[in-house]
Design a protein around this motif. Structure first.
Motif, mmCIF file in Angstrom:
data_model
loop_
_atom_site.group_PDB
_atom_site.id
_atom_site.type_symbol
_atom_site.label_atom_id
_atom_site.label_comp_id
_atom_site.label_asym_id
_atom_site.label_seq_id
_atom_site.Cartn_x
_atom_site.Cartn_y
_atom_site.Cartn_z
ATOM 1 N N THR A 344 0.831 -1.212 0.000
ATOM 2 C CA THR A 344 0.000 0.000 0.000
ATOM 3 C C THR A 344 0.860 1.254 0.000
ATOM 4 O O THR A 344 0.596 2.210 -0.742
ATOM 5 N N ASN A 345 1.888 1.259 0.845
ATOM 6 C CA ASN A 345 2.774 2.430 0.899
ATOM 7 C C ASN A 345 3.493 2.633 -0.429
ATOM 8 O O ASN A 345 3.657 3.768 -0.897
ATOM 9 N N LEU A 346 3.926 1.526 -1.036
ATOM 10 C CA LEU A 346 4.594 1.623 -2.335
ATOM 11 C C LEU A 346 3.641 2.167 -3.384
ATOM 12 O O LEU A 346 4.010 3.034 -4.202
ATOM 13 N N THR A 352 1.687 9.093 -5.797
ATOM 14 C CA THR A 352 2.147 10.460 -5.529
ATOM 15 C C THR A 352 3.106 10.934 -6.609
ATOM 16 O O THR A 352 3.019 12.074 -7.091
ATOM 17 N N LYS A 353 4.012 10.042 -7.003
ATOM 18 C CA LYS A 353 4.941 10.407 -8.068
ATOM 19 C C LYS A 353 4.221 10.648 -9.384
ATOM 20 O O LYS A 353 4.635 11.503 -10.187
ATOM 21 N N ALA A 354 3.152 9.891 -9.603
ATOM 22 C CA ALA A 354 2.424 10.002 -10.863
ATOM 23 C C ALA A 354 1.606 11.279 -10.944
ATOM 24 O O ALA A 354 1.379 11.802 -12.035
ATOM 25 N N GLU A 355 1.148 11.783 -9.795
ATOM 26 C CA GLU A 355 0.240 12.933 -9.851
ATOM 27 C C GLU A 355 0.830 14.211 -9.248
ATOM 28 O O GLU A 355 0.190 15.258 -9.310
ATOM 29 N N ARG A 356 2.004 14.109 -8.670
ATOM 30 C CA ARG A 356 2.588 15.283 -8.030
ATOM 31 C C ARG A 356 3.810 15.773 -8.795
ATOM 32 O O ARG A 356 4.576 14.999 -9.366
ATOM 33 N N ASP A 357 3.974 17.077 -8.778
ATOM 34 C CA ASP A 357 5.164 17.684 -9.360
ATOM 35 C C ASP A 357 6.345 17.416 -8.421
ATOM 36 O O ASP A 357 6.273 17.720 -7.223
ATOM 37 N N PRO A 358 7.426 16.818 -8.912
ATOM 38 C CA PRO A 358 8.524 16.417 -8.016
ATOM 39 C C PRO A 358 9.231 17.582 -7.339
ATOM 40 O O PRO A 358 9.782 17.416 -6.256
#
Length: 520
Positions: A344-346, A352-358
């Protein structure tokens, strides 16, 4: 000796011999060799007792009585060795226990065979006639002899208790263990009463006769209830050692059994010890799932999270449930509890990586577009406003101070913007230095005021770039999601329409001198 007693004795010896052969044939199975040794000591006891009753001379009876004691004192050791082996105690510990106990049991045997000189085990041995006139031995034991015999019975009681306790915990082996426990108990009780009340208590019936029932029950346990079959032992071992939790409940929803893994998983959240009753785990689990446990099989699969009592972290679990049926009647359920915290955490990290600006941690353009488009696609009146803003003269900042300085400006801008946003506002980076905020449920006037607060927060203080201190400002445009957006057929079209109008307002701010907010 009466013919019926002779027949019963021979029958018990035949049964015991068959069981020894079956046990040796299955010697690769868990506990089979130990059980073979156990039955062999019973065979010695039974055979010696039978032969003692068959001969008439005093010396022959004494010799066979002494021979019987090999089985009498060997049976407790072999019984304990079998019980420990069968319940899964490591072989090394079983052998060590048997060796230590054998050393003690060897002492009375040595004293018995040397009793004619030492008289430490028996005060006297006499030959008397029973009611039918047949000669029989009467033995008066010393105090030490009575202690040794009593210890024999105590060890056998321990063996039976171990088997009964295992039968309670191991449903798959319950019948076989109960049967073998009964088979062990009867000859022990019979022999104990014979020693306590005298051989005439049972009209001269020898100890060996009681082994008929013992041997028969052992045979039934092996033949029909899988005493030495691998499958039940393997199932029990799997129940204890698998990493997944296993729950067993009644049809009414009462949790009646669970394996150590389930106890560890749930105990750390519920504040329960691993020795707590299954029902103590069942109640808080049902409350967290929002359903009685007997409904678990209806739903089949549950995914839920449990907080740790000493922190903000949570563990995530998945519970698969299956009905237990007997002739198409539901008698209970079993559930497999799997810890999916790592997965779940992964997954959350990947999402988060897919939808957030790094760089900034705000939504990227794709995620922002999907979220706002989904809101605009909801039935009913669309309520909300869109703000677009970008950094004035940002290209000059990048060209002059480099992209690392530009990244620092963007991060600081986002931090200052967050201080004036509501938790429900949707903040995204839609270009290199272009940002968007959707204000759900906010009118155009309130959105203009919010945009002005963002503009003022960005311009409130210079940004320290190490090489220099830079004044930064933004230009912004605001458009309201009203009737013009709803005239477009699709939600993507509605978003594009709203975005286009806010973008037009943004360029008007640029044309009128920058560092300002303009509405469409």
């Amino acid at each position: 000796m009466d013919f019926s007693l002779v027949f019963l004795n021979i029958l018990s010896l035949v049964f015991l011999a068959v069981i020894i052969a079956l046990s040796w044939y299955r010697r690769q199975m868990p506990g089979a060799v130990a059980f073979c040794i156990f039955v062999f000591t019973a065979f010695i006891w039974s055979f010696g007792s039978f032969m003692e009753q068959s001969v008439s001379s005093y010396s022959a009876k004494v010799q066979w009585r002494n021979f019987t004691q090999v089985g009498t004192f060997g049976l407790p050791v072999a019984g304990l060795f079998f019980a420990l082996s069968y319940i899964g105690v490591p072989a090394k510990k079983c052998r060590l226990t048997a060796c230590i106990l054998s050393c003690w049991q060897a002492l009375p045997l040595i004293l018995i065979f040397s009793d004619s000189r030492l008289h430490l085990m028996r005060q006297s041995v006499s030959l008397v006639s029973d009611s039918s006139g047949f000669p029989m031995l009467v033995v008066r034991q010393t105090v030490f002899g009575m202690i040794c015999v009593s210890l024999n019975y105590a060890i056998m009681v321990v063996v039976v208790c171990i088997l009964l306790a295992t039968a309670v915990r191991r449903r798959s082996r319950r019948f076989s263990l109960l049967i073998i426990s009964a088979g062990i108990t009867l000859p022990v009780i019979f022999s104990c009463l014979n020693n306590a009340l005298g051989s005439g208590a049972f009209v001269g019936i020898p100890d060996s006769t009681s082994f008929v029932f013992s041997a028969f029950t052992a045979f039934i346990g092996i033949r029909y209830f899988g005493l030495l079959v691998l499958s039940p032992a393997a199932r029990d071992l799997a129940f204890d050692v698998v990493d997944e939790g296993i729950l067993v409940g009644t049809a009414e929803g009462r949790l009646v059994d669970m394996n150590p893994a389930a106890r560890r998983m749930l105990g750390r959240h519920f504040g329960l010890s691993e020795n707590a009753r299954p029902s103590e785990f069942g109640q808080p689990l049902a409350e967290i799932l929002g359903a009685q446990t007997h409904r678990l099989c209806v739903v089949k699969r549950w995914t839920f999270s449990l907080p740790f009592p000493d922190g903000d972290e949570k563990a995530h679990y998945e519970l698969h449930c299956f009905e237990l049926k007997n002739k198409n009647v539901v008698i209970g359920y079993t559930g497999i509890l799997h810890d999916i915290t790592e997965e779940t955490n992964l997954l959350q990290q990947l999402m988060t990586k897919a939808e957030r600006d790094p760089l900034t941690g705000v939504y990227n353009k794709l995620a922002f577009t999907e979220i706002v488009s989904g809101l605009l696609d909801q039935d009913g009146d669309v309520s909300g406003s869109l703000l677009l803003f970008d950094i004035d003269q940002f290209k000059i900042c990048n060209d002059t101070y480099g992209h690392l300085a530009g990244d620092k400006v963007i991060k600081e801008l986002c931090e200052r913007s967050r201080t004036v946003l509501r938790p429900c506002d949707i903040f995204g980076r839609v270009g290199g230095d272009e940002f968007a905020v959707f204000f759900p449920g906010m009118s155009e006037g309130d959105a203009l005021a919010a945009a002005e607060r963002i503009r003022a927060a960005v311009a409130s203080a210079p940004i320290d770039l190490t090489e220099c201190v830079l004044d930064v400002s933004v230009s912004a445009g605001v458009a309201s999601a009203g009737s013009p957006a709803k005239t477009v057929a699709s939600s993507i079209g509605a978003f594009e329409n709203l975005f286009s109008r806010a973008d037009s307002a943004l360029y008007r701010s640029k044309d009128h001198g920058r560092n300002r907010v303009t509405k469409f």
